[in-house]
Design an enzyme around this catalytic site. Structure first.
Site, mmCIF file in Angstrom:
data_model
loop_
_atom_site.group_PDB
_atom_site.id
_atom_site.type_symbol
_atom_site.label_atom_id
_atom_site.label_comp_id
_atom_site.label_asym_id
_atom_site.label_seq_id
_atom_site.Cartn_x
_atom_site.Cartn_y
_atom_site.Cartn_z
ATOM 1 N N VAL A 100 0.852 -1.200 0.000
ATOM 2 C CA VAL A 100 0.000 0.000 0.000
ATOM 3 C C VAL A 100 0.884 1.245 0.000
ATOM 4 O O VAL A 100 1.746 1.403 0.866
ATOM 5 C CB VAL A 100 -0.928 0.034 1.242
ATOM 6 C CG1 VAL A 100 -1.823 1.273 1.201
ATOM 7 C CG2 VAL A 100 -1.775 -1.226 1.337
ATOM 8 N N LYS A 103 -6.217 -1.960 -1.521
ATOM 9 C CA LYS A 103 -5.453 -1.208 -0.516
ATOM 10 C C LYS A 103 -6.364 -0.770 0.626
ATOM 11 O O LYS A 103 -5.972 -0.806 1.802
ATOM 12 C CB LYS A 103 -4.771 -0.009 -1.181
ATOM 13 C CG LYS A 103 -3.679 -0.433 -2.164
ATOM 14 C CD LYS A 103 -3.238 0.707 -3.069
ATOM 15 C CE LYS A 103 -2.105 0.286 -3.998
ATOM 16 N NZ LYS A 103 -1.809 1.275 -5.050
ATOM 17 N N ASP A 133 -7.484 -1.583 -7.682
ATOM 18 C CA ASP A 133 -6.207 -1.432 -6.970
ATOM 19 C C ASP A 133 -6.437 -0.703 -5.639
ATOM 20 O O ASP A 133 -5.984 -1.157 -4.576
ATOM 21 C CB ASP A 133 -5.238 -0.651 -7.877
ATOM 22 C CG ASP A 133 -3.928 -0.327 -7.201
ATOM 23 O OD1 ASP A 133 -3.036 -1.185 -7.194
ATOM 24 O OD2 ASP A 133 -3.796 0.801 -6.675
ATOM 25 N N GLU A 135 -1.116 2.180 -17.249
ATOM 26 C CA GLU A 135 -0.751 0.880 -17.825
ATOM 27 C C GLU A 135 -1.449 0.705 -19.172
ATOM 28 O O GLU A 135 -2.473 1.340 -19.432
ATOM 29 C CB GLU A 135 -1.234 -0.244 -16.903
ATOM 30 C CG GLU A 135 -0.707 -0.189 -15.494
ATOM 31 C CD GLU A 135 0.641 -0.875 -15.347
ATOM 32 O OE1 GLU A 135 1.097 -1.504 -16.322
ATOM 33 O OE2 GLU A 135 1.228 -0.760 -14.270
HETATM 34 N N1 HSE Z 1 -0.911 0.988 -10.029
HETATM 35 C C1 HSE Z 1 -0.679 1.666 -8.796
HETATM 36 C C2 HSE Z 1 -0.877 3.165 -8.961
HETATM 37 C C3 HSE Z 1 0.703 1.454 -8.238
HETATM 38 O O1 HSE Z 1 -1.225 3.646 -10.041
HETATM 39 O O2 HSE Z 1 -0.713 3.851 -7.988
HETATM 40 C C4 HSE Z 1 0.902 0.139 -7.567
HETATM 41 O O3 HSE Z 1 0.096 -0.019 -6.446
#
Ligand code: HSE
Length: 444
Positions: free
Chosen positions: A143, A216, A212, A201
């Protein structure tokens, strides 16, 4: 007698702590680099040399930069090796990683992982395996990247009563919303630009749809409230529906829009407590500390009874920042092995139930284009009243025979606010619902 040599480097006489690293991408390559370049310093801090026993990657031939003798494509075999003391997992995803980590923990090998998706689903099982064998389970990098956040929640604040953890835990979405705020552009256009510049991405789904951040939030809520909260318990909305109109409405009122993970201890009128964990776009005042967090940075705000308000800020992603968190955990594991201690175990004794989103108290900002004639405001106000929602502020601006109406509510159950908006959208006098957004960071 000191275990550190006169040069302050490798402690004499200590057997090395041998590390199996699973995965060697952006973060893993930085972990490998730092383990090598800072070997002496790390040994002095850990109390024993910390060295790589092997690195499991899918395609060893794609890693000419790494010592060939360390590389393998068989992660399961590496984890099971007798000369491995600690497993550092940087592969991500749930299967087959879950079985590798359970194998390690069952064998008494401590685990350091950055795997938020796995922890948000299976931390109970992993902790149980760690407890049974006496191994450690550390996951600071899962996190908010480099930001020391989980250790403060697990250890520094273990004597306090945390009431709220709220923050920006996804850099991709924060970059996109910051750019939309700065340029006035729409979501799709800004996402394309973020992808082109490498800030999003190739498949941005996990970030922009909030998965995501929800993983967290589950981890943060579990630690903060000593309860088991999984990703499925977290209400999740991403940023794909945030429009340029939302940002414009926010700007007009001196606010901006952020995707926040919000974990709260909710106390009902009868004194019973529950946990609310949610991820959704939020309007916050520009004067709020989180509003000033721009681009790909993360920031998390913690409120606790005795400590008061705390703010954690820094780089939430990237190779070296995330490697910093991994190495901190690795040193902690090594110290425990050298000195015979244990890291913190799972703390889920409070077992607070998770509050459904519909019953979670929130505040709404509703921006409407309405007919500008007698009785319109009364009809809109009546819809709020009918659902038991108290209005905190109303602002009207006229343009020809249309008026722009902004209503900000007091706290009310989220379901009541949703029902109010549904009813308002059907009123003949309402031409358009321009923006609906939850509000945080100001007095209710
Ligand atoms: N993909 C996440 C972000 C980073 O854009 O913050 C990894 O947790």
């Amino acid at each position: 007698m000191s275990t550190v040599s006169p040069k302050g480097l490798s402690p004499a006489g200590r057997a090395p702590i041998r590390v199996a690293m699973l995965g060697c991408g952006t973060v893993g390559s930085e972990v490998a680099r730092l383990l090598t370049e800072q070997a002496g310093e790390l040994a002095a801090r850990a109390g024993a040399p910390v060295e790589l026993a092997g690195i499991a990657v899918r395609r060893p031939d794609k890693h000419p930069e790494l010592p060939a003798e360390l590389l393998t494509d068989d992660a399961a075999a590496l984890v099971a090796r007798d000369d491995v003391d600690v497993v550092v997992e940087l592969v991500g995803g749930i299967d087959p990683v879950r079985s590798w980590l359970l194998t390690a923990l069952n064998a008494g090998k401590s685990v350091v992982t950055a795997n938020k998706a796995l922890l948000a689903e299976h931390s109970a099982e992993l902790f149980e395996a760690a407890d049974a064998s006496g191994a450690d389970l550390y996951f600071e990098a899962a996190v908010a990247g480099a930001i020391p956040l989980l250790r403060p929640l697990r250890e520094s604040l273990a004597g306090d009563r945390i009431t709220r953890v709220m923050g920006i835990v996804n850099g991709t979405t924060n970059y996109i919303l910051s750019a939309m705020d700065a340029t006035g552009a729409g979501y799709a256009e800004t996402l394309d630009e973020a992808s082109r510049l490498g800030y999003a991405e190739a498949d941005p789904t996990a970030d922009v749809d909030g998965y995501d951040a929800a993983s967290k939030a589950a981890i943060l809520a579990s630690l903060a409230f000593h309860s088991r909260v999984t990703a499925k318990d977290v209400h999740r909305e991403g940023i794909a529906d945030v429009t340029a109109s939302d940002l414009a409405a926010a700007r007009t009122l001196g606010r901006t829009v952020k995707l926040l993970a919000i974990c709260e201890r909710v106390t009902a009128d009868d004194g019973t407590e529950s946990v609310s964990a949610r991820v959704h776009p939020v309007m916050i005042p520009r004067s709020h500390q989180l509003a000033g967090v721009g681009g790909a940075f993360n920031a998390v705000y913690v409120e606790a009874d005795a400590a008061g308000e705390l703010m954690f800020y820094g780089q939430g992603a990237g190779g070296a920042p995330t490697a910093s968190a991994v190495l901190g955990d690795l040193v902690a594991v090594a110290r425990n092995q050298v000195h015979g201690g244990r890291g913190p175990r799972e703390s889920a004794h409070a077992a607070l139930p998770v509050r459904p989103m519909g019953q979670t108290p929130t505040r709404y900002h509703v921006s409407l284009d309405v007919a500008d004639r007698a009785g319109v405001l009364a009809q809109v106000a009546q819809a709020f009243a009918a659902h038991g929602v108290s209005i905190a502020a109303v602002r009207q601006r006229d343009a020809n025979d249309t008026a722009s109406l902004v209503v900000v509510t007091h706290l009310a159950p989220d379901a009541a606010l949703q029902s109010t908006v549904d009813e308002i959208a059907k009123l003949d006098v309402v031409h358009e619902v321009v923006s609906v957004m939850r509000v945080e960071g100001e007095d209710a």
